[in-house]
Design an enzyme around this catalytic site. Structure first.
Site, PDB file in Angstrom:
ATOM      1  N   ARG A 163      31.132 -44.730  -0.977  1.00  0.00           N
ATOM      2  CA  ARG A 163      30.948 -44.637  -2.427  1.00  0.00           C
ATOM      3  C   ARG A 163      32.172 -45.008  -3.252  1.00  0.00           C
ATOM      4  O   ARG A 163      32.053 -45.775  -4.219  1.00  0.00           O
ATOM      5  CB  ARG A 163      30.451 -43.252  -2.814  1.00  0.00           C
ATOM      6  CG  ARG A 163      29.066 -42.965  -2.286  1.00  0.00           C
ATOM      7  CD  ARG A 163      28.611 -41.556  -2.590  1.00  0.00           C
ATOM      8  NE  ARG A 163      29.460 -40.593  -1.883  1.00  0.00           N
ATOM      9  CZ  ARG A 163      29.431 -39.288  -2.103  1.00  0.00           C
ATOM     10  NH1 ARG A 163      28.615 -38.785  -3.016  1.00  0.00           N
ATOM     11  NH2 ARG A 163      30.234 -38.485  -1.415  1.00  0.00           N
ATOM     12  N   ASP A 188      24.616 -39.861  -1.718  1.00  0.00           N
ATOM     13  CA  ASP A 188      25.521 -40.155  -0.605  1.00  0.00           C
ATOM     14  C   ASP A 188      24.789 -40.935   0.479  1.00  0.00           C
ATOM     15  O   ASP A 188      23.988 -40.371   1.220  1.00  0.00           O
ATOM     16  CB  ASP A 188      26.103 -38.868  -0.028  1.00  0.00           C
ATOM     17  CG  ASP A 188      27.237 -39.138   0.946  1.00  0.00           C
ATOM     18  OD1 ASP A 188      27.362 -40.286   1.429  1.00  0.00           O
ATOM     19  OD2 ASP A 188      28.000 -38.200   1.222  1.00  0.00           O
ATOM     20  N   CYS A 236      35.979 -40.416  -3.004  1.00  0.00           N
ATOM     21  CA  CYS A 236      34.849 -39.820  -2.285  1.00  0.00           C
ATOM     22  C   CYS A 236      35.391 -39.156  -1.025  1.00  0.00           C
ATOM     23  O   CYS A 236      36.601 -39.027  -0.858  1.00  0.00           O
ATOM     24  CB  CYS A 236      33.752 -40.847  -1.987  1.00  0.00           C
ATOM     25  SG  CYS A 236      34.174 -42.097  -0.751  1.00  0.00           S
TER      26      CYS A 236
END
Length: 157
Positions: A17, A130, A11
């Site tokens: 993430r 996100d 990420c």
């Protein structure tokens, strides 16, 4: 002896993430009794969370979300994706289109078709939410859990 499958999750900063994906996948593999068949890591396309060569730990709300599901990521620190990682991993999985573009730039291409977006493995094939912007770590967790479940299923279906 069976060769281990090496997977790198990626990420932007490697504090939300991708570490969530790393530890969710490890948890799923352990629960299924196949943890010994994989080598799982995560990294960042940026250096924003790495100061003087030392990566920041997993962002506290991401760590808390994992903990709610009984998953620990205690010693994880952000690391940057490197060009030579391409040859070290079988699959390199980004969380969104921006990650994919940056990964291809870092690697100088994807000749072996190793680079994928996590939710490609589901029927949705969209970006993982996100939580850095949405603040919804629960939604990111669900996206990542679904992607990791579909990914691990792809090895055993």
């Amino acid at each position: 002896m069976e060769e281990k499958v090496k997977i790198m999750f990626v990420c932007h900063g490697n504090i939300c993430r991708s570490p969530m994906a790393e530890f969710i996948f490890k948890s799923l593999a352990k629960k299924r009794g196949v943890a010994d068949r994989f080598i799982i890591s995560s990294s960042a396309v940026s250096t924003e969370e790495i100061i003087n060569g030392i990566g920041n730990p997993v962002y506290p709300p991401a760590k808390a979300e994992l903990k709610k599901h009984g998953i620990s990521c205690d010693d994880k620190r952000a690391v940057r994706l490197k060009k030579d990682d391409y040859g070290k991993y079988d699959l390199i999985i980004g969380m969104d289109e921006s990650n994919i573009r940056n990964m291809i730039r870092i690697f100088g291409g994807d000749p072996d078709k190793k680079v994928h977006k996590l939710l490609e493995f589901t029927l949705e094939n969209r970006d993982v939410s996100d939580p850095w912007y949405s603040r919804r770590f629960d939604i990111a967790y669900n996206d990542i859990f679904n992607g990791c479940t579909a990914l691990i299923d792809s090895f055993y279906s």
